[in-house]
Design an enzyme around this catalytic site. Sequence first.
Site, short mmCIF file in Angstrom:
data_model
loop_
_atom_site.label_atom_id
_atom_site.label_comp_id
_atom_site.label_asym_id
_atom_site.label_seq_id
_atom_site.Cartn_x
_atom_site.Cartn_y
_atom_site.Cartn_z
CG ASN A 129 -0.41 0.75 2.39
OD1 ASN A 129 -0.51 1.98 2.46
ND2 ASN A 129 0.19 0.02 3.33
CG PHE B 23 -0.75 8.95 6.92
CD1 PHE B 23 -0.68 7.58 7.09
CD2 PHE B 23 0.24 9.73 7.53
CE1 PHE B 23 0.35 7.00 7.82
CE2 PHE B 23 1.26 9.16 8.27
CZ PHE B 23 1.32 7.80 8.41
CB SER C 25 3.59 5.35 7.25
OG SER C 25 3.18 5.27 5.89
CG ASN D 290 3.00 4.41 1.91
OD1 ASN D 290 3.79 4.04 1.05
ND2 ASN D 290 2.24 3.56 2.59
CB THR D 291 4.08 10.51 5.09
OG1 THR D 291 2.69 10.17 5.11
CG2 THR D 291 4.22 12.01 5.30
CE LYS E 168 1.95 -0.09 13.00
NZ LYS E 168 0.58 -0.22 12.47
CG ASN F 261 3.90 1.03 9.85
OD1 ASN F 261 3.17 0.55 8.98
ND2 ASN F 261 3.73 2.25 10.33
#
Length: 360
Positions: free
Chosen positions: A116, A120, A189, A191-192, A228, A257
């Site tokens: 993925n 967010f 994450s 993805n940021t 996390k 994560n």
Amino acid sequence: MRFYPLFFRAAFSWMDAERAHRIGFGAIRAVHACGLGKALERFTAPAPALRTEAFGLTFPSPFGLAAGFDKEGRGIEALAELGFGHVEVGTITGQAQPGNPKPRLFRLIEDRAVVNRMGFNNDGAHAVAPRIAAARTALEARYGSTRPIIGVNIGKTKAVELEDAVEDYRVSARELAPVADYLVVNVSSPNTPGLRLLQSVESLRPLLAAVREESTAAAGRRVPLLVKIAPDLSDEDVDDVARLALDLGLDGIIATNTTIAREGLASPAQKVEAAGAGGLSGAPLKARSLEVLTRLRAAVGDRLALVAVGGVETAEDVRERLAAGATLVQGYTAFLYEGPFWAASINRGLGARTPVASAR
């Protein structure tokens, strides 16, 4: 319940993964809305023997749903009816944002994994907080002191520069701490852009201290605070985070994560490449997640709670994590492959063996 994998292949495996998630989640919420969830609970409710104490809270089961499934608090009650001991909502950011361009969610079915790069996507802390408050009130009225627990996972707004991240997290903590049973700072994450840089101890210390201060002030109580971390941290960095968590008096660490690694996958290389960048979750994460958990428990002893997540599919996986030092265990990706009775199946499996050990 083994009919669901067959149903998944027929109904969902060919469909865009994000659309399939939206349809599946919508169906779960519809079952709740029409009142059928209450009937299901006769088969899905965790046995009383599974109740687990962690950071001052009583969880109906040590097994819960990780952040990412319900990003905006729209289905907490419905998910609770499926047997999850807790539901972690999010990741939620200080400002509303659409997330990354679609497509951004991909299945690697041969690996029972998902890639993925959602980014967010959520309505922002101010909009999500009332939903969580309403769900918490409803759960309290229905279950009393044995209700499922609601965790809230917060992250950085993409448009906010890294140097302004602390204030951005403060915004989320201010809005969400009053309605959260526990709060999770997500700095892991992939993805940021730049987010994982906040995992360095130098950046993480002031961030966590600020969230602790803001959450306590906003809620008028000490809200349990966890961080996390990514499975891609070096062992030395894992040790550093463990020492920091103890130094700051955090209540726990969630490990782990998603990963940016792609080694050892069964899926064809062309399919993996087509999925592109993003975080990989699911079965391939199991070994590293367990390694990080074991290392953290050795580092922190019994002084704080550890929440294990990554590659958890079965009751035996949950039991393995508990034996390795986890206080609680979460899953997500296998939910997509196993279907709505997955949590109930795991709870039955846990109840069929020796009692779960007392949580730290």
